[in-house]
Write a protein that holds these residues in place. Structure first.
Motif, PDB file in Angstrom:
ATOM      1  N   THR A 332       1.749  -0.044  13.673  1.00 45.86           N
ATOM      2  CA  THR A 332       0.471   0.598  13.385  1.00 45.86           C
ATOM      3  C   THR A 332       0.089   0.432  11.913  1.00 45.86           C
ATOM      4  O   THR A 332      -1.090   0.289  11.586  1.00 45.86           O
ATOM      5  CB  THR A 332       0.515   2.102  13.735  1.00 45.86           C
ATOM      6  OG1 THR A 332       1.670   2.706  13.135  1.00 45.86           O
ATOM      7  CG2 THR A 332       0.563   2.313  15.233  1.00 45.86           C
ATOM      8  N   VAL A 333       1.091   0.426  11.030  1.00 44.47           N
ATOM      9  CA  VAL A 333       0.808   0.234   9.600  1.00 44.47           C
ATOM     10  C   VAL A 333       0.281  -1.174   9.356  1.00 44.47           C
ATOM     11  O   VAL A 333      -0.723  -1.374   8.658  1.00 44.47           O
ATOM     12  CB  VAL A 333       2.074   0.484   8.756  1.00 44.47           C
ATOM     13  CG1 VAL A 333       1.773   0.251   7.275  1.00 44.47           C
ATOM     14  CG2 VAL A 333       2.590   1.893   8.967  1.00 44.47           C
ATOM     15  N   VAL A 334       0.949  -2.186   9.930  1.00 50.85           N
ATOM     16  CA  VAL A 334       0.516  -3.568   9.749  1.00 50.85           C
ATOM     17  C   VAL A 334      -0.877  -3.774  10.342  1.00 50.85           C
ATOM     18  O   VAL A 334      -1.731  -4.430   9.747  1.00 50.85           O
ATOM     19  CB  VAL A 334       1.529  -4.543  10.399  1.00 50.85           C
ATOM     20  CG1 VAL A 334       1.035  -5.986  10.281  1.00 50.85           C
ATOM     21  CG2 VAL A 334       2.888  -4.402   9.741  1.00 50.85           C
ATOM     22  N   TYR A 335      -1.118  -3.214  11.530  1.00 53.21           N
ATOM     23  CA  TYR A 335      -2.426  -3.342  12.169  1.00 53.21           C
ATOM     24  C   TYR A 335      -3.512  -2.741  11.275  1.00 53.21           C
ATOM     25  O   TYR A 335      -4.580  -3.342  11.092  1.00 53.21           O
ATOM     26  CB  TYR A 335      -2.395  -2.648  13.528  1.00 53.21           C
ATOM     27  CG  TYR A 335      -3.653  -2.829  14.348  1.00 53.21           C
ATOM     28  CD1 TYR A 335      -3.822  -3.926  15.182  1.00 53.21           C
ATOM     29  CD2 TYR A 335      -4.685  -1.889  14.286  1.00 53.21           C
ATOM     30  CE1 TYR A 335      -4.973  -4.096  15.930  1.00 53.21           C
ATOM     31  CE2 TYR A 335      -5.842  -2.044  15.030  1.00 53.21           C
ATOM     32  CZ  TYR A 335      -5.990  -3.148  15.852  1.00 53.21           C
ATOM     33  OH  TYR A 335      -7.140  -3.309  16.586  1.00 53.21           O
ATOM     34  N   ALA A 336      -3.240  -1.576  10.682  1.00 52.93           N
ATOM     35  CA  ALA A 336      -4.210  -0.940   9.786  1.00 52.93           C
ATOM     36  C   ALA A 336      -4.429  -1.782   8.533  1.00 52.93           C
ATOM     37  O   ALA A 336      -5.562  -1.922   8.055  1.00 52.93           O
ATOM     38  CB  ALA A 336      -3.731   0.460   9.406  1.00 52.93           C
ATOM     39  N   GLN A 337      -3.355  -2.350   7.983  1.00 52.81           N
ATOM     40  CA  GLN A 337      -3.484  -3.193   6.796  1.00 52.81           C
ATOM     41  C   GLN A 337      -4.336  -4.429   7.083  1.00 52.81           C
ATOM     42  O   GLN A 337      -5.098  -4.879   6.226  1.00 52.81           O
ATOM     43  CB  GLN A 337      -2.094  -3.613   6.304  1.00 52.81           C
ATOM     44  CG  GLN A 337      -1.292  -2.477   5.698  1.00 52.81           C
ATOM     45  CD  GLN A 337       0.125  -2.894   5.339  1.00 52.81           C
ATOM     46  OE1 GLN A 337       0.631  -3.895   5.838  1.00 52.81           O
ATOM     47  NE2 GLN A 337       0.775  -2.118   4.497  1.00 52.81           N
ATOM     48  N   GLU A 338      -4.214  -4.964   8.280  1.00 55.16           N
ATOM     49  CA  GLU A 338      -4.998  -6.142   8.634  1.00 55.16           C
ATOM     50  C   GLU A 338      -6.445  -5.777   8.967  1.00 55.16           C
ATOM     51  O   GLU A 338      -7.335  -6.606   8.843  1.00 55.16           O
ATOM     52  CB  GLU A 338      -4.332  -6.872   9.801  1.00 55.16           C
ATOM     53  CG  GLU A 338      -3.001  -7.480   9.387  1.00 55.16           C
ATOM     54  CD  GLU A 338      -2.305  -8.239  10.502  1.00 55.16           C
ATOM     55  OE1 GLU A 338      -2.743  -8.112  11.671  1.00 55.16           O
ATOM     56  OE2 GLU A 338      -1.325  -8.956  10.206  1.00 55.16           O
ATOM     57  N   LEU A 339      -6.671  -4.532   9.379  1.00 59.65           N
ATOM     58  CA  LEU A 339      -8.044  -4.069   9.564  1.00 59.65           C
ATOM     59  C   LEU A 339      -8.773  -3.965   8.227  1.00 59.65           C
ATOM     60  O   LEU A 339      -9.947  -4.328   8.111  1.00 59.65           O
ATOM     61  CB  LEU A 339      -8.046  -2.695  10.248  1.00 59.65           C
ATOM     62  CG  LEU A 339      -7.898  -2.650  11.767  1.00 59.65           C
ATOM     63  CD1 LEU A 339      -7.694  -1.213  12.229  1.00 59.65           C
ATOM     64  CD2 LEU A 339      -9.100  -3.267  12.473  1.00 59.65           C
ATOM     65  N   VAL A 340      -8.069  -3.444   7.196  1.00 55.59           N
ATOM     66  CA  VAL A 340      -8.681  -3.266   5.868  1.00 55.59           C
ATOM     67  C   VAL A 340      -7.758  -3.893   4.818  1.00 55.59           C
ATOM     68  O   VAL A 340      -7.090  -3.180   4.058  1.00 55.59           O
ATOM     69  CB  VAL A 340      -8.913  -1.767   5.565  1.00 55.59           C
ATOM     70  CG1 VAL A 340      -9.842  -1.596   4.363  1.00 55.59           C
ATOM     71  CG2 VAL A 340      -9.486  -1.032   6.759  1.00 55.59           C
ATOM     72  N   PRO A 341      -7.707  -5.217   4.741  1.00 60.97           N
ATOM     73  CA  PRO A 341      -6.765  -5.884   3.833  1.00 60.97           C
ATOM     74  C   PRO A 341      -7.049  -5.659   2.352  1.00 60.97           C
ATOM     75  O   PRO A 341      -6.187  -5.920   1.511  1.00 60.97           O
ATOM     76  CB  PRO A 341      -6.918  -7.367   4.202  1.00 60.97           C
ATOM     77  CG  PRO A 341      -8.285  -7.471   4.802  1.00 60.97           C
ATOM     78  CD  PRO A 341      -8.508  -6.171   5.520  1.00 60.97           C
ATOM     79  N   LYS A 342      -8.245  -5.157   2.025  1.00 56.55           N
ATOM     80  CA  LYS A 342      -8.586  -4.923   0.619  1.00 56.55           C
ATOM     81  C   LYS A 342      -8.189  -3.523   0.154  1.00 56.55           C
ATOM     82  O   LYS A 342      -8.356  -3.186  -1.013  1.00 56.55           O
ATOM     83  CB  LYS A 342     -10.089  -5.133   0.401  1.00 56.55           C
ATOM     84  CG  LYS A 342     -10.549  -6.554   0.721  1.00 56.55           C
ATOM     85  CD  LYS A 342     -12.057  -6.674   0.651  1.00 56.55           C
ATOM     86  CE  LYS A 342     -12.513  -8.062   1.087  1.00 56.55           C
ATOM     87  NZ  LYS A 342     -13.985  -8.189   1.100  1.00 56.55           N
ATOM     88  N   LYS A 343      -7.691  -2.701   1.067  1.00 51.07           N
ATOM     89  CA  LYS A 343      -7.305  -1.321   0.745  1.00 51.07           C
ATOM     90  C   LYS A 343      -5.909  -1.039   1.290  1.00 51.07           C
ATOM     91  O   LYS A 343      -5.691  -0.059   2.017  1.00 51.07           O
ATOM     92  CB  LYS A 343      -8.309  -0.331   1.346  1.00 51.07           C
ATOM     93  CG  LYS A 343      -9.743  -0.522   0.864  1.00 51.07           C
ATOM     94  CD  LYS A 343      -9.911  -0.104  -0.588  1.00 51.07           C
ATOM     95  CE  LYS A 343     -11.351  -0.217  -1.044  1.00 51.07           C
ATOM     96  NZ  LYS A 343     -11.519   0.172  -2.469  1.00 51.07           N
ATOM     97  N   ILE A 344      -4.946  -1.888   0.916  1.00 55.35           N
ATOM     98  CA  ILE A 344      -3.600  -1.795   1.464  1.00 55.35           C
ATOM     99  C   ILE A 344      -2.972  -0.431   1.189  1.00 55.35           C
ATOM    100  O   ILE A 344      -2.408   0.211   2.078  1.00 55.35           O
ATOM    101  CB  ILE A 344      -2.696  -2.908   0.880  1.00 55.35           C
ATOM    102  CG1 ILE A 344      -3.212  -4.284   1.308  1.00 55.35           C
ATOM    103  CG2 ILE A 344      -1.248  -2.716   1.330  1.00 55.35           C
ATOM    104  CD1 ILE A 344      -3.192  -4.513   2.791  1.00 55.35           C
ATOM    105  N   GLY A 345      -3.075   0.040  -0.049  1.00 58.24           N
ATOM    106  CA  GLY A 345      -2.460   1.312  -0.415  1.00 58.24           C
ATOM    107  C   GLY A 345      -3.081   2.478   0.310  1.00 58.24           C
ATOM    108  O   GLY A 345      -2.388   3.351   0.827  1.00 58.24           O
TER     109      GLY A 345
END
Length: 406
Positions: A332-345
């Motif tokens: 779920t973390v990776v999926y979220a990071q790929e949804l918004v790659p410009k806001k990783i943190g």
């Protein structure tokens, strides 16, 4: 590991396993320190005569501080990555540990766990960023390595109670300052590597590109993040119900002792560690959304069955539930990071922090229901939560996520 070599731009797509295992170790130390708080609860009830309501407030402060503040720290870290926040967060947790071990009353305990919670909130967004940067092309595996350290640290709470705090009491928490010191040393190494990455030309170009891009977030991405947080809520509430109340169900309905019931909770948590580790590589191969769906809908038949089985079947079913339902923890973390790659943190803090922290609210709700009805009623309510995983199919496919960010 040769940090200078790892920092070369030509090796940015390589998976840097040395850093991944190091940040996973830091995650283990961080979450093991946080696990000291619930592990100490039985001791405080005896030594300081705390009520169950006060125990609930201790859990609330540490969980809400460490969880709700994660997206906030993640937001500022996205604007200005700060590598040495990692050891600083561990230092704050160490200060909290010292106060926790010496606390003479309830209010000093609350202040101490506040520091432990803030230290954890500082650590997690930057830790997720390091895992993302060191992942190369294997982001699912990288998040699994990172998250499995934290899950293993959390799983140690029953052992801390049984083998340390029962014997040494409140001052046993002071021994964990050595764990914090080891964590600080390890995270200093990670921070040096992180700092070198920030200085590479590839990273500078990436940050420049992101800062110049003023395009708003696609509405479908916003909807997907909202649904993803909802799914994590459901999974977290199930885990909160099991972690906080299933031991009482074992005691009341199966006649087990407190020590015996802790073994069952430990089995569930260890199964979760294994599920976290294998979930990432499986997602790399079969897709993020598919694994998120299978982890919840796949566990649902077993969770619905669990409240009704004989004691003989509890351990095997409990192990399978822990493994399956936690297999999407890192995914779920990776999926979220790929949804918004410009806001990783920020998205990492949102998923790992805010969403999981809502499990504390779930625990309060389940406690109220247990008082009004029964522990078995709570277990039955919890058993249906994974069914909500069917809504995973409303999430964009992995391919669609890539298209939305083009």
């Amino acid at each position: 590991m040769d940090t200078a070599k790892a920092s070369k731009p030509t090796q940015q797509l390589a998976t840097v396993y040395g850093v991944l295992f190091a940040i996973s170790g830091g995650h283990l130390f961080n979450d093991a320190i946080q696990a000291v708080v619930p592990a100490m609860n039985p001791i405080f009830v005896k030594t300081l005569n705390l009520s169950y309501a006060q125990i609930g407030w201790i859990a609330f402060v540490v969980n809400m501080t460490s969880s709700v503040m994660q997206p906030v720290f993640g937001y500022f870290a996205d604007k200005k990555p700060t590598p040495f926040l990692l050891p600083l967060g561990m230092f704050m947790s160490m200060l909290g540990l010292i106060g926790f071990g010496l606390s003479p009353n309830f209010y000093v305990i609350l202040a101490s766990v506040f520091f432990i919670g803030i230290g954890s909130a500082v650590f997690h967004p930057e830790g997720s960023r390091v895992a993302y940067m060191a992942a190369g092309t294997r982001r699912g595996l990288a998040q699994s390595i990172y998250q499995v350290g934290g899950n293993f640290g959390q799983s140690l709470a029953p052992l801390f109670t049984a083998f340390i705090f029962v014997r040494f009491g409140q001052k046993g928490a002071l021994g964990f300052t050595m764990v914090a010191l080891m964590g600080i040393i390890l995270l200093l190494f990670v921070s040096k590597w992180y700092k070198l990455q920030l200085e590479t030309e590839i990273f500078k170009q990436s940050r420049k590109k992101n800062s110049e891009s003023g395009s708003p977030i696609h509405p479908k991405i916003k909807a997907a993040i909202t649904l993803l947080v909802f799914l994590v809520f459901a999974r977290s509430w199930y885990s909160a119900g099991i972690g906080n109340f299933y031991q009482f169900y074992l005691i009341n309905d199966y006649g087990l002792s407190i020590k015996q019931s802790q073994l069952y909770i430990f089995i569930f948590m260890i199964a979760g560690v294994l599920g976290t580790f294998f979930g990432g590589p499986l997602a790399d191969r079969f897709g993020r959304r598919n694994i998120i769906f299978l982890s919840m809908a796949g566990a649902a038949p077993l969770t619905i069955l669990l409240p009704y089985v004989s004691l003989f079947w509890v351990i095997p079913i409990f192990f399978l539930i822990g493994f399956i339902i936690t297999s999407s923890f890192s995914v779920t973390v990776v999926y979220a990071q790929e949804l918004v790659p410009k806001k990783i943190g920020m998205v990492s803090g949102l998923i790992v922090g805010l969403a999981f922290g809502m499990g504390a609210i779930g625990a309060v709700l389940f406690g109220t229901l247990a008082d009004l009805y029964s522990i078995k009623f709570v277990m039955i309510v919890c058993s249906w939560l994974p069914v909500l995983g069917v809504f995973t199919w409303l999430l964009p496919s992995d391919e669609r996520v890539s298209e939305l960010n083009m």
